[in-house]
Enzyme design. Structure first.
Site: not given
Length: 1161
Positions: A257, A499
């Site tokens: 990510c 994330h």
């Protein structure tokens, strides 16, 4: 579903199976658990609608109201209601709405039964069984048969209040937020209220029940709110990013990510994208070329309708599976990527394009206060690292960055020609780039915790930023340095887990969008700015909350876990040049062609998969295929016809096609008359061969029926094409092959020719023989087939299976030799003795069985350079025999490379990652098959068809007299390391190592004379190796370090002594880093010793200041004695084996505990 899972909510289990497979709840549904103080203060009555609305449906200041209404349904005769009931239609926001009641009534036996609600469609249910004793209320859009548009939706906040019409103080309520759509047109509460409590006894602390005389009121409070992003309360089922936003995301491979957010940021820096497209890649369309794979990725982001994979790009970086599951530092990745692309751009039209976009300049200076003297250095920067800790916003960070340090007192600056002077030291910006990348230092070393931690403090940044105040007075300010926010890269989580996603503004006057891996959504400015400042969570009324659960650490925190870690600003005056339109004309034509071909190929394969049940694959071989083939059987079935003339033809035929139609299709392809051809079905025999079995005589039989009746199950339909050799009246005459137990029918025989001179084995053709013909009778048709005279003697063999090639007995008949249709006879000319001798001396095979043995044992081995010297692919493949000895196959490799085979060394390959594994030893008793086989423990678990090779300076026999030492050269204190493999005679000494080290490390003679070598065990200096120390006793896994003896040691005075120093983290039993030897001076306070230690180690600045120093006894489990500036280390370290310990974090573990530093091949 979490919001519905409490004790007050339950849905009908009959509906659950239909919905849960494709439904994911995002609506927020809560019973009204109000603050007791609020209840005591307000105590609204249910018929005071405004007061009640303020309690059950409070305003959310983050949402803008579009319309709202309240309506009351007077429910009468409850016990006689139908299984479902609809309330009166009410209008709100131009849309019709009504409430639905699912009522229960007592049955004769006193058991309450849940009546299920059905309105046009099944809604949802929960797995608690049917016997739920609750009344259920729902809100549904009231369109009925007149359905709205398919894309209709409304974001609704609603509350349902059930109350006693005789006493409005008796009520119960539930509220929810929901996105009503055509698919989800109703929403509500299956377990709204328990029936027993509604009808019987007093309601909570009131004096009467809720339902009296079978009557009760239901008030519906409805508020339709505006949807600024288009995804408010969206469940994202079947969400199409491209359709909604016009953009697509990137797929997450595992933990990529962070890579996705950076790539999207660079992609939407259009000038960067155009520069990448300008890199010439037409002649290097390989997936090892990172410029080419980046071009492919960008073009797919432009044209694809679905999320794009980054796997091609990461493979071109040289990353393995482990790398895509490791979080890496985005700043480091960005710099590596820029460096790699700059290399690719050299000498092209795009040269210096990246520097023009991303490079600014800083000046580091020391300016004397009392004399006219300044020392300065101007440097380029690609990004700026700004401190978050201790700063409230971007302006404070820049002021912190350029703050001036005064050098006075004991810290005066030595100015050449002026001596020690008071001075000012600092950094100032000379220019800022067009695209300004700001790296916010959200991860810092915490001295108190002695670990890396995330800084979650509130830190604000503006949409418009003026960088002018941070420029030097001499900077060119003719054009404003005002910047517009273009991107915010966000990290959600903590140091150990989290994330990444990005908010980006693709066009200069457009909106911001959130790019979260494969999902793209529109974003509000509050989401871009306020929600990424970090800091504490707050409720809309300003009250702090007790904590929010971090989805990655599963812990409660009062601070936001999401915060910006990288900002992208664009210079406003250059927006048009930074964000130009990018069209297909800017994309390399060869790239467009290639990707279009791949798209069409994928589309074709997709269509084939969808229609696979209608088709049957057919493979066809002809006599020409057989004659071109060298190997076992008639052909190899899985090779490409484009590259091998022996490969069978492949057809994708409809199952309903007839044998006659297939024959005509093949006849057109091979330019023959269809009437002159017949098909033979081929079958798999028990001896693992594939041979023609019988002709297909029924031309009307379908391919499907023929395959089912005659073919081999689990394989494509395989056939051989026979062409008639005899015609009568223009029509073919086929041989009689009606086999009976005792008849003398004809059999089809294939023959192969082994040419001893050419060392080839190929198909020669086919013919028919009678079953009772003798073996010698095979010779005439063979001689005729080859065009040889009758005097040529032949040797005949039957090819039974790959490992069984048997000579035919002269006196047997073909029937006695068990020859049948499709069998293969191999023949060769009978050789004279002198011919055999000549062929043998030339290293050639003289018997057909030998060539078959070679074919059985041949193997294609791929050889890769262990240490590639250029970007050129030096990999090659050779056909070898499994029976070859080490010397034989190394000779073949040496012949190919043009090097002496004795100077080649081979290494096996790890099958898990493709890396070199173990050097192959020259063993005359092992053949190639054993070397490549993982069954041999010495080379266990390795690739069976690949080896690494390296060209040595010495022969292997010479190498066996040498010892390999791995020595780490320390060129700058202990901060810079270079490791070299050095060969020295096994009977050599350390002094013999130094010339080789000098050559590899490029040392001058003076430095080499002052080099010392020491041995390290467990992170501590074990002993210094004298020049006459024998190398034979140095273990294979011992760490050796070499360094130039420091000047202060060369000038050591009488009374000085030495101490060995090492690094550890918290506990001396956890050593790390490079240990070293250090000189101690008597009477020296430790604050002065630290100054020498800083110079000795090469560790500077804040990193050195974080180190705690201690004296540690060498014995195990000793406690460190930490030193103060007033201590005298010479005296504290009184024992001869005391050690100096440097207590600090082990930074070699890296960010996010990754094993290796990030790299791009």
């Amino acid at each position: 579903m979490d919001a519905l899972a409490g004790p007050d909510m339950l849905v009908d289990p009959a509906d659950y199976n239909d919905q849960m497979a494709d439904h994911q709840d995002v609506a927020i549904i809560t019973p009204q658990h109000l603050d007791e103080d609020v209840l005591e203060e307000h105590e609204p009555l249910a018929d005071d609608y405004e007061a009640m609305k303020a309690v059950v449906l409070p305003l959310n200041t983050d949402l803008e109201t579009e319309a709202e209404t309240v309506s009351t349904w007077h429910i009468q005769d409850w016990r006689n209601l139908q299984r479902r009931e609809h309330g009166p239609i009410m209008m709100c926001g131009g849309y019709p709405w009504y409430a639905i009641v699912l009522a229960s009534r007592p049955l004769p036996n006193g058991v309450l039964h849940l009546l299920m609600m059905r309105v046009n469609r099944r809604i949802l249910f929960f797995p608690y069984g049917n016997n739920v004793e609750h009344a259920s209320f729902y809100l549904e859009h009231g369109y009925g048969e007149e359905k709205p548009a398919e894309d209709w939706y409304a974001c609704v906040q609603f509350a349902l209040v059930l109350w006693n019409p005789n006493d409005p103080s008796i009520y119960t309520s539930h509220s929810a937020n929901h996105r009503f759509t055509m698919e989800e047109g109703d929403w509500g509460f299956t377990r709204f209220a328990e029936i027993r409590k509604l009808f019987h006894g007093l309601w909570e602390d009131k004096s009467r029940p809720m339902v009296e005389n079978d009557a009760v009121n239901m008030s519906a409070y409805i508020r339709i709110v505006k949807d600024p992003t288009g995804v408010l309360w969206h469940n994202f089922i079947n969400y199409d990013s491209k359709k909604v936003t016009g953009y697509v995301g990137l797929k997450n491979q595992g933990a990529t990510c962070y890579l996705n957010s950076l790539l999207q940021s660079l992609y939407f820096t259009n000038a960067f994208r155009k520069a990448i497209y300008q890199i010439p890649t037409e002649n290097e369309e390989t997936f090892s070329n990172s410029a080419y794979t980046l071009q492919r990725l960008f073009y797919q982001l432009q044209t694809s309708n679905d999320a794009v994979s980054t796997s091609e790009l990461t493979r071109s970086f040289g990353w393995e599976t482990k790398h895509i599951f490791e979080q890496q530092d985005v700043q480091e990745l960005s710099r590596k990527l820029m460096e790699r692309m700059e290399e690719k751009m050299k000498g092209t039209d795009a040269e210096n394009a990246l520097a023009k976009l991303f490079v600014g300049r800083t000046k580091t200076y020391v300016s004397c206060i009392n004399v006219n003297y300044e020392s300065s250095r101007v440097e380029d920067f690609w990004d700026i690292q700004l401190n978050v800790s201790g700063n409230k916003n971007l302006d404070e960070s820049f002021k912190d960055y350029i703050q001036v340090e005064t050098m006075d007192g004991e810290n005066k600056y030595f100015a050449e020609g002026y001596g020690l002077q008071d001075a000012k030291k600092g950094v100032i910006f000379e220019s800022f780039p067009q695209v300004l990348h700001l790296q916010l230092k959200r991860f810092e070393y915490d001295v108190n915790r002695d670990a890396m931690m995330k800084v979650n403090d509130r830190y604000e940044f503006p949409e418009i930023f003026d960088a002018t105040p941070y420029l030097s007075e001499d900077a060119d300010k003719s054009e404003p340095y005002i910047y517009q926010l273009h991107g915010v890269l966000v990290h959600s989580g903590d140091f150990n887990a989290g994330h990444y996603y990005a908010f980006l503004k693709p066009t200069k006057d457009g909106l911001f969008y959130k790019f979260d891996d494969d999902r793209v959504t529109r974003a509000t400015m509050k989401e871009v700015l306020e929600e990424n400042f970090g800091g504490d969570y707050n409720l809309p009324n300003g009250h702090a909350i007790q904590g929010v659960r971090n989805p990655y650490t599963r812990t409660l925190s009062t601070k936001r876990s999401m915060s910006a870690y990288m900002l992208v600003y664009l210079r406003k005056t250059r927006l048009d040049s930074i964000l130009p339109d990018v069209s297909n004309d800017d994309t390399p034509a060869h790239l467009q062609r290639k990707l279009e071909e791949e798209r069409l190929y994928r589309e074709q394969k997709r269509k084939e998969r969808e229609e696979a049940h209608l088709y049957l694959p057919v493979k066809v071989i002809t006599e020409e295929n057989f004659k071109a083939y060298q190997g076992f059987d008639l052909t190899v079935w899985d090779v490409d016809p484009a590259h091998d003339p022996a490969a069978p033809r492949s057809y994708r035929t409809l199952r309903t096609m007839t044998i006659g139609e297939l024959t005509k299709k093949i006849a057109v392809d091979i330019d023959k008359e269809a009437d002159h051809l017949r098909l033979w079905v081929m079958v798999n025999r028990q001896n693992k061969t594939v041979r023609p079995d019988q002709p297909l005589m029924d031309s009307l039989m379908t391919i499907e029926d023929a395959h089912a009746k005659f073919g081999t199950k689990g394989h494509e339909f395989r056939v051989w094409i026979e062409e008639a050799t005899r015609l009568e009246g223009g029509r073919p005459v086929w041989p009689d092959i009606q086999h009976q137990p005792n008849n003398n029918s004809q059999i089809l025989i294939f023959v192969k020719y082994f040419d001893a001179e050419a060392q080839s084995l190929k198909g020669a053709g086919y013919f028919y023989m009678r079953k009772h013909d003798k073996v010698p009778e095979l010779a005439p048709p063979i001689l005729q087939l080859m065009g040889w005279g009758p005097g040529v003697s032949l040797k005949l063999y039957e090819e039974i299976k790959p490992a069984m090639i048997e000579p035919l007995k002269q006196k047997q008949s073909l029937n006695q030799a068990e020859i049948q249709d499709g069998d293969i006879i191999c023949f060769q000319k009978a050789l004279r003795g002198d011919e055999c001798t000549a062929l043998s001396q030339a290293g050639k095979y003289i018997d057909a069985r030998e060539i078959y043995d070679h074919l059985l044992n041949r193997i294609m081995v791929r050889f890769c350079p262990k240490f590639p010297k250029t970007d050129e692919d030096q990999t090659f493949t050779l056909e070898l025999s499994k029976k070859m000895t080490y010397d034989q196959f190394s000779s073949r490799v040496g012949e190919y490379l043009g090097v002496d085979p004795t100077h080649l060394r081979f290494t096996t390959v790890n099958p898990n990652n493709g890396n070199p594994k173990m050097a192959v030893k020259r063993n005359l008793s092992h053949n190639l098959a054993q070397i490549l086989s993982s069954q041999f423990s010495q080379y266990n678990n390795q690739m069976s068809n690949q080896l690494y090779f390296e060209i040595l300076e010495l022969s292997l026999s010479e190498l066996e007299t040498k010892k390999s030492l791995k020595i780490t050269w320390l060129s700058e204190g202990i901060t810079k390391e270079e490791t070299f493999d050095i060969l020295v005679a096994k009977n050599g000494i350390i002094a013999d190592v130094l010339p080789a080290l000098q050559k590899k490390a490029k040392l001058d003679d003076a430095t080499t004379r002052q080099v010392r070598v020491y041995e390290v065990h467990s992170g501590k200096v074990y002993k210094e190796l004298t020049p006459d120390h024998s190398v034979v006793g140095i273990g294979e896994y011992v760490q050796l370090y070499a360094e130039k003896v420091p000047d202060e040691e060369l000038k050591a005075e009488e009374g000085d002594k030495f101490i060995n120093a090492f690094h550890f983290q918290k506990e001396p039993s956890k050593p790390h880093g490079t240990p070293f030897k250090f000189l101690l001076k008597p009477g020296e306070f430790f604050k002065d010793t630290k100054a020498r230690l800083e110079k000795r180690t090469g560790i500077k600045g804040k990193q050195f200041e974080k180190i705690k120093f201690a004296v540690v006894q060498r014995i195990s489990y000793s406690r460190p004695v930490y030193l103060t500036d007033e201590d005298i280390l010479y005296d504290v370290a009184s024992e001869f084996d005391d050690l100096l310990g440097l207590d600090h974090a082990d930074r070699s573990r890296g960010f996010w505990s990754r094993g290796d530093s990030i790299f791009i091949r």
